[in-house]
Design a protein around this motif. Sequence first.
Motif, short mmCIF file in Angstrom:
data_model
loop_
_atom_site.label_atom_id
_atom_site.label_comp_id
_atom_site.label_asym_id
_atom_site.label_seq_id
_atom_site.Cartn_x
_atom_site.Cartn_y
_atom_site.Cartn_z
N PRO A 10 -14.26 -105.19 60.79
CA PRO A 10 -14.85 -106.53 60.85
C PRO A 10 -16.33 -106.50 61.24
O PRO A 10 -16.70 -105.87 62.23
CB PRO A 10 -14.00 -107.23 61.93
CG PRO A 10 -12.70 -106.51 61.91
CD PRO A 10 -13.03 -105.09 61.62
N GLN A 11 -17.14 -107.18 60.44
CA GLN A 11 -18.57 -107.26 60.68
C GLN A 11 -18.95 -108.70 61.04
O GLN A 11 -18.29 -109.64 60.63
CB GLN A 11 -19.34 -106.83 59.43
CG GLN A 11 -19.00 -105.44 58.93
CD GLN A 11 -19.47 -104.35 59.88
OE1 GLN A 11 -20.67 -104.10 60.01
NE2 GLN A 11 -18.53 -103.70 60.55
N ASN A 20 -16.38 -104.86 67.01
CA ASN A 20 -15.83 -104.05 68.09
C ASN A 20 -16.25 -102.59 67.91
O ASN A 20 -15.57 -101.82 67.22
CB ASN A 20 -14.30 -104.15 68.13
CG ASN A 20 -13.82 -105.53 68.54
OD1 ASN A 20 -13.32 -106.29 67.72
ND2 ASN A 20 -13.99 -105.86 69.81
N PRO A 21 -17.33 -102.19 68.54
CA PRO A 21 -17.80 -100.81 68.38
C PRO A 21 -16.77 -99.76 68.79
O PRO A 21 -16.76 -98.66 68.22
CB PRO A 21 -19.02 -100.76 69.30
CG PRO A 21 -19.52 -102.17 69.31
CD PRO A 21 -18.28 -103.02 69.28
N VAL A 22 -15.89 -100.07 69.75
CA VAL A 22 -14.89 -99.09 70.14
C VAL A 22 -13.94 -98.79 68.99
O VAL A 22 -13.46 -97.65 68.84
CB VAL A 22 -14.11 -99.56 71.40
CG1 VAL A 22 -13.17 -100.72 71.08
CG2 VAL A 22 -13.34 -98.41 72.02
N VAL A 72 -23.27 -98.14 58.03
CA VAL A 72 -22.73 -97.92 56.68
C VAL A 72 -21.29 -97.45 56.76
O VAL A 72 -20.41 -97.92 56.01
CB VAL A 72 -23.59 -96.89 55.92
CG1 VAL A 72 -22.90 -96.46 54.63
CG2 VAL A 72 -24.96 -97.48 55.60
N PHE A 73 -21.00 -96.53 57.66
CA PHE A 73 -19.63 -96.03 57.83
C PHE A 73 -18.69 -97.17 58.19
O PHE A 73 -17.55 -97.24 57.69
CB PHE A 73 -19.60 -94.95 58.91
CG PHE A 73 -18.25 -94.34 59.13
CD1 PHE A 73 -17.70 -93.45 58.22
CD2 PHE A 73 -17.50 -94.66 60.26
CE1 PHE A 73 -16.44 -92.89 58.43
CE2 PHE A 73 -16.25 -94.11 60.48
CZ PHE A 73 -15.72 -93.22 59.55
#
Length: 312
Positions: free
Chosen positions: A139-140, A107-109, A131-132
């Motif tokens: 979650p990735q 979730n980029p937001v 990285v951040f």
Amino acid sequence: MKNPPAWSLVVHGGCGQLSPETLPGPEAECRAGLSAALAAGKAVLSDGGSAVDAVVAAVSVLEDHPLFNAGRGAVFTAEGRTELDAAVMDGASRKAGAVAGVTRTRNPVQLARAVMQRSPHVLLARDGADVFALEQGLPQVEPGWFRVESRWQALQMMKAAAARGEELFDADLKYGTVGAVARDAHGHLAAATSTGGLTGKRWGRIGDSPLIGAGTLADDRSVALSCTGSGEGFIRAGVGHEMGALVRLAGLSPAQAAERALADVNALGGTGGIIFIGSDGMPGWVFSTPGMFRGRATACDEDQVAIWGSEG
């Protein structure tokens, strides 16, 4: 609505040359996705939660929905990658966070909110943003999680057209962006926008969505807004900043400011749409395309979900 609502929320799921034949999926599923996003934001606002939490909750739902071009369901670059952009802004403090070109955050937001709340910066991009995200424990997912077959086929169609010497630009079909704006019961505004960008984009292209003052803005003194459309046009017109200035300094209503800002984009050769909420909590939208996926909810009205221009 005769009186300002205690809280209000507007969401969008992109706009463009929409017709029953060009929808990304069944119309009922598109509407259900918008309704689910409204429900997520409403749950926060009706419980006295913050506008920031509400817009992040709403946009997260749209990012997880495969019919919208953000997060899962994002379009592919020319190289067959998904590169995701997002932004969040808090109207009370005017703090903001944004990311561009991220590749593994589900979730980029939520990553944009982490930039706002847990870093001294506003905009992080590409490897550094990835990285951040890891450092923040967000979650990735594997890149394949974002893949939706219809998006992949759209890229293949574009490549085949290019091989025939034709140009098939994504803007001729649909501008895929999602967003939300809210005013909470404490009177604070917030905005969030998320996108996969344009099908076949190259050279690390970044549009207006993660740019504060272009595609995203929230300022308790004026308006919260999220844009969708010809990103380059919205950047050149500085739509977010322009709307805020027109409301705060020229005394226009948010609706009047949105109409004028979108007319400027149109004059530059672009099209698109804007959702907005003023400091009084009154929600609205404008768009210059045949349709825009959109919905709104307030503390004192029934929810509205719409796609076509004829729906008001």
